[in-house]
Design a protein around this motif. Sequence first.
Motif, PDB file in Angstrom:
ATOM      1  N   THR A  58       0.764  -1.036  -0.061  1.00  0.00           N
ATOM      2  CA  THR A  58      -0.055   0.004   0.055  1.00  0.00           C
ATOM      3  C   THR A  58       0.982   1.247   0.033  1.00  0.00           C
ATOM      4  O   THR A  58       2.195   1.303   0.471  1.00  0.00           O
ATOM      5  N   TRP A  59       0.331   2.155  -0.558  1.00  0.00           N
ATOM      6  CA  TRP A  59       1.205   3.461  -0.722  1.00  0.00           C
ATOM      7  C   TRP A  59       0.609   4.598   0.288  1.00  0.00           C
ATOM      8  O   TRP A  59      -0.657   4.669   0.529  1.00  0.00           O
ATOM      9  N   TYR A  60       1.296   5.413   0.800  1.00  0.00           N
ATOM     10  CA  TYR A  60       0.921   6.646   1.719  1.00  0.00           C
ATOM     11  C   TYR A  60       1.530   7.816   1.215  1.00  0.00           C
ATOM     12  O   TYR A  60       2.799   7.605   1.109  1.00  0.00           O
ATOM     13  N   LYS A  61       0.857   8.960   1.419  1.00  0.00           N
ATOM     14  CA  LYS A  61       1.656  10.229   1.395  1.00  0.00           C
ATOM     15  C   LYS A  61       1.849  10.816   2.822  1.00  0.00           C
ATOM     16  O   LYS A  61       0.802  10.767   3.617  1.00  0.00           O
ATOM     17  N   GLU A  64       1.711   7.795   6.998  1.00  0.00           N
ATOM     18  CA  GLU A  64       0.560   6.995   6.860  1.00  0.00           C
ATOM     19  C   GLU A  64      -0.644   7.859   7.108  1.00  0.00           C
ATOM     20  O   GLU A  64      -1.923   7.187   7.350  1.00  0.00           O
ATOM     21  N   ARG A  66      -2.258   9.787   4.555  1.00  0.00           N
ATOM     22  CA  ARG A  66      -3.150   9.696   3.585  1.00  0.00           C
ATOM     23  C   ARG A  66      -2.787   8.692   2.618  1.00  0.00           C
ATOM     24  O   ARG A  66      -1.680   8.424   2.037  1.00  0.00           O
ATOM     25  N   THR A  67      -3.692   7.776   2.367  1.00  0.00           N
ATOM     26  CA  THR A  67      -3.723   6.512   1.422  1.00  0.00           C
ATOM     27  C   THR A  67      -3.429   6.937   0.208  1.00  0.00           C
ATOM     28  O   THR A  67      -4.382   8.067  -0.264  1.00  0.00           O
ATOM     29  N   CYS A  69      -4.341   5.875  -3.664  1.00  0.00           N
ATOM     30  CA  CYS A  69      -5.289   4.759  -4.404  1.00  0.00           C
ATOM     31  C   CYS A  69      -5.754   5.639  -5.573  1.00  0.00           C
ATOM     32  O   CYS A  69      -6.250   6.906  -5.478  1.00  0.00           O
ATOM     33  N   CYS A  72      -9.043   7.112  -3.872  1.00  0.00           N
ATOM     34  CA  CYS A  72      -8.760   8.034  -2.547  1.00  0.00           C
ATOM     35  C   CYS A  72      -8.917   9.285  -2.962  1.00  0.00           C
ATOM     36  O   CYS A  72      -8.838   9.691  -3.950  1.00  0.00           O
ATOM     37  N   TYR A 105       6.483  10.289  -0.080  1.00  0.00           N
ATOM     38  CA  TYR A 105       5.349   8.880  -0.509  1.00  0.00           C
ATOM     39  C   TYR A 105       6.120   7.633   0.203  1.00  0.00           C
ATOM     40  O   TYR A 105       7.130   7.630  -0.070  1.00  0.00           O
ATOM     41  N   CYS A 107       6.054   3.531   0.804  1.00  0.00           N
ATOM     42  CA  CYS A 107       5.325   2.189   0.440  1.00  0.00           C
ATOM     43  C   CYS A 107       5.420   1.140   1.624  1.00  0.00           C
ATOM     44  O   CYS A 107       6.400   1.426   2.375  1.00  0.00           O
ATOM     45  N   ARG A 108       4.414   0.582   1.818  1.00  0.00           N
ATOM     46  CA  ARG A 108       4.514  -0.414   3.024  1.00  0.00           C
ATOM     47  C   ARG A 108       3.906  -1.832   2.437  1.00  0.00           C
ATOM     48  O   ARG A 108       2.861  -2.035   2.008  1.00  0.00           O
TER      49      ARG A 108
END
Length: 187
Positions: A58-61, A64, A66-67, A69, A72, A105, A107-108
């Motif tokens: 998953t990606w976040y700005k 964590e 703001r997701t 996608c 989103c 940004y 990634c998790r």
Amino acid sequence: MVWNVVLWSAMLLGSTRTNGVIKQSPEQITVTEGGTAQLNCSYISKINDTRKVIGAITWYKDEENRTVCNWCSGFHGRVRTNSSMGILSQSVQIVDVRKNDTGKYYCRAHLLGRGVYLGKGTQVTVIPLNPRSLRWQLTEIGLKLAVFALINIVTVFGICTWGTSRALIATNLANSFKITRKEKGPK
């Protein structure tokens, strides 16, 4: 009861967590407004493990908060992902970037039986299109066209009037020659 939670967490996140790393690239990217930013994320195992890696990225700005996608808020319709089978890897493209897309940004990766891994982040900087420079370019093109047109008009006018001018000059010369001849005529 508390020890059960701690033991379970240790089994999921414990020593296996050092068996791999998240590679996130690039470290930083600068994109012009309206352009595309591509970010990459891969899980790389540090041990020779033949088991398949099962998980999700998953990606976040801005950590964590703001997701990121395609559905989103703030990114609706502007995110494309490309995942790789066999290895846990994903590229994300943010198209039509906007000034407010500037940020870091991350990634998790959530890996089944291996824990959660967080990338080091990619700094995305969005630079605005300079409308003044675009306007200047259009003005410059307009000025060049105007000068070109003026030169052509003067040239065409000169060519058209040159014939008339030559005739006038010839007539004037002939007339002055006649006058001069008459004055020098018989006495």
